[in-house]
Write an enzyme that holds these catalytic residues in place. Structure first.
Site, short mmCIF file in Angstrom:
data_model
loop_
_atom_site.label_atom_id
_atom_site.label_comp_id
_atom_site.label_asym_id
_atom_site.label_seq_id
_atom_site.Cartn_x
_atom_site.Cartn_y
_atom_site.Cartn_z
N HIS A 155 8.07 19.64 -53.87
CA HIS A 155 7.74 20.98 -54.91
C HIS A 155 9.30 20.54 -55.92
CE1 HIS A 155 5.27 22.40 -58.10
NE2 HIS A 155 5.89 23.58 -57.98
N LYS B 217 1.64 20.92 -65.86
CA LYS B 217 3.31 21.13 -65.99
C LYS B 217 4.23 20.58 -65.78
CE LYS B 217 4.16 25.23 -65.82
NZ LYS B 217 4.76 26.78 -65.15
N LYS C 200 8.07 19.64 -64.35
CA LYS C 200 9.40 20.94 -63.72
C LYS C 200 10.61 20.24 -64.60
CE LYS C 200 7.67 25.07 -61.65
NZ LYS C 200 8.00 26.15 -62.59
N ASP D 4 8.30 23.26 -68.09
CA ASP D 4 8.65 24.37 -67.89
C ASP D 4 10.90 24.19 -67.37
OD1 ASP D 4 9.78 27.08 -66.65
OD2 ASP D 4 8.15 26.80 -64.98
N GLU E 195 8.86 26.27 -71.60
CA GLU E 195 8.97 27.07 -70.68
C GLU E 195 9.87 27.83 -70.19
OE1 GLU E 195 6.52 29.18 -66.37
OE2 GLU E 195 6.01 27.37 -67.15
N ASP F 255 8.95 33.39 -69.37
CA ASP F 255 8.17 33.53 -67.68
C ASP F 255 9.59 34.51 -67.89
OD1 ASP F 255 7.17 33.77 -66.12
OD2 ASP F 255 8.00 31.52 -65.37
N LYS G 267 1.90 37.23 -64.79
CA LYS G 267 2.39 37.24 -63.17
C LYS G 267 1.92 38.69 -62.60
CE LYS G 267 5.09 33.02 -63.43
NZ LYS G 267 6.28 32.23 -62.85
N GLU H 274 -1.60 29.21 -64.37
CA GLU H 274 -1.34 28.13 -62.97
C GLU H 274 -1.92 28.24 -61.66
OE1 GLU H 274 2.92 27.48 -64.13
OE2 GLU H 274 3.15 29.49 -63.58
#
Length: 374
Positions: free
Chosen positions: A22, A167, A169, A198, A224, A249, A273, A327
């Site tokens: 990831h 999304k 990255k 993001d 983001e 964020d 969050k 998410e």
């Protein structure tokens, strides 16, 4: 009437492999470490909580190891022997015992709410005022770094009706390379799916101005945290310059940040969050500020496993407006988990468990298999 008190608190480090690498702007993850909290009460009820960070210390100031130390050394001693049914009083005691450490506090607050929900026979969302939805929309992050593979992954998930928002990255490569990657995926998916990016604070304001202009032209739906969290004035200039929504964020940790962002016009969307807000109550306070200011809301994640993701879902399910969905895909990124039954995903959403508390139960065998101190 004998009030239940907090009898013991255990913080356990659990290392779980991810289904694939990831990639984020600041790190590449192959394993996710969860801090699982078990809070036992004198009436025999156990509450579960979770704290999780992204890539150890690469995302923020708290690490799994530091969270465990904070709980074991400072927060648990402040809570032992206290009324287990009075969650807000326990939260106040934690605030006096330690500054910051919002991830650790969130895990303990979650465990207290889980225990109280079980005690009363109601879901955590009911303790928060009641759910206005029984599912929350969930996006998926395409983070393999390979354009063709990301397109194939998105197509398969669309066909399975598991996700219809994706999304990307970005921030590890040059602006030109990242934009080309995103635009190719947006062209392939067209209007069948939302595509967001993001940047994880990786761009300067001048880089962001170039990149966002191209992303906006390509039809990308949201950007983001394009610049570092301290650069709120730069975020405000970007938000005023472009039609594409800019989401804060890392720049929003709690209601005070939300107030400052609203005052400066520094974002069109807020990522909420529970870990950054210090728990579910803090997350709802942050959301209320954004909502009152007319800023759209988005339910964020720290890539938690099932316990943390479901806790966040209980909070997000109570929000009157949740324009950008959530998410909460963390459990889907993990090869395995430490609960008996993981949350259900279908029709582009996660279904809220209906049982008391969080509606989850630990799988003792899996906990023992994955705990670091085994």
């Amino acid at each position: 009437m004998v009030l239940p008190y907090i009898e013991s608190i255990e913080a356990i480090l659990v290392d779980l492999p991810t289904i694939r690498a990831h990639q984020l702007a600041m790190t590449v993850m192959n394993v996710q470490t969860l801090v699982i909290v078990r809070l036992r009460c004198s009436d025999g009820i156990e509450g579960l909580g979770e704290a999780t960070t992204i890539g150890g210390l690469s995302y923020g100031e708290e690490s799994p190891e530091g969270i465990k130390v904070a709980i074991d050394t400072y927060l648990a001693p402040a809570l032992l022997g206290q009324n287990a049914a009075n969650v807000l009083a326990a939260v106040q005691r934690m605030e006096k015992a330690a500054r910051g450490n919002t991830f650790a506090k969130s895990a303990l607050e979650t465990a207290l709410l889980d225990a109280q929900g079980k005690r009363l026979g109601v879901p955590v969302s009911t303790l928060l005022g009641g759910a206005v939805r029984d599912t929350v929309p969930v996006l998926w992050t395409l983070a393999s770094g390979d354009t063709r593979r990301d397109i194939e992954e998105a197509e398969a998930l669309l066909d399975a009706r598991r996700h219809d928002t994706f999304k990307l990255k970005i921030g590890r490569c040059s602006v030109a390379e990242d934009v080309a990657h995103v635009c190719a995926i947006k062209r392939a998916l067209g209007k069948r799916a939302r595509v967001t990016v993001d940047v994880n604070q990786a761009w300067s304001e001048s880089q962001a101005a170039v990149g966002i202009a191209q992303l906006e032209e390509a039809g990308v739906d949201l950007v983001e945290q394009p610049v570092p969290r301290a650069h709120r004035t730069g975020m405000a200039r970007l938000a005023a310059r472009f039609v594409i929504p800019i989401m804060a964020d890392e720049a929003v940790q709690g209601p005070e940040d939300a107030m400052a962002i609203a005052r400066e016009g520094a974002a069109d969307v807020l990522a909420i969050k529970i870990a950054k807000s210090g728990g579910l109550y803090g997350a709802l306070r942050t959301a209320a500020v954004g909502d009152a200011a007319g800023i759209a809301l988005y339910g964020g994640t720290m890539l938690e496993g099932s316990i943390g993701s479901v806790a966040a879902a209980h909070a997000f399910a109570t929000l009157p407006r949740l324009e950008w969905g959530t998410e909460l895909f963390g459990p889907l990124l993990l090869v395995d988990d430490v609960v008996r039954e993981r949350p259900a995903y279908a029709d582009f959403s996660m279904r809220l468990p209906t049982g008391p508390g969080l509606g989850l139960a630990l799988d003792e065998d899996k906990l023992n298999r994955y705990r670091r101190d085994r």
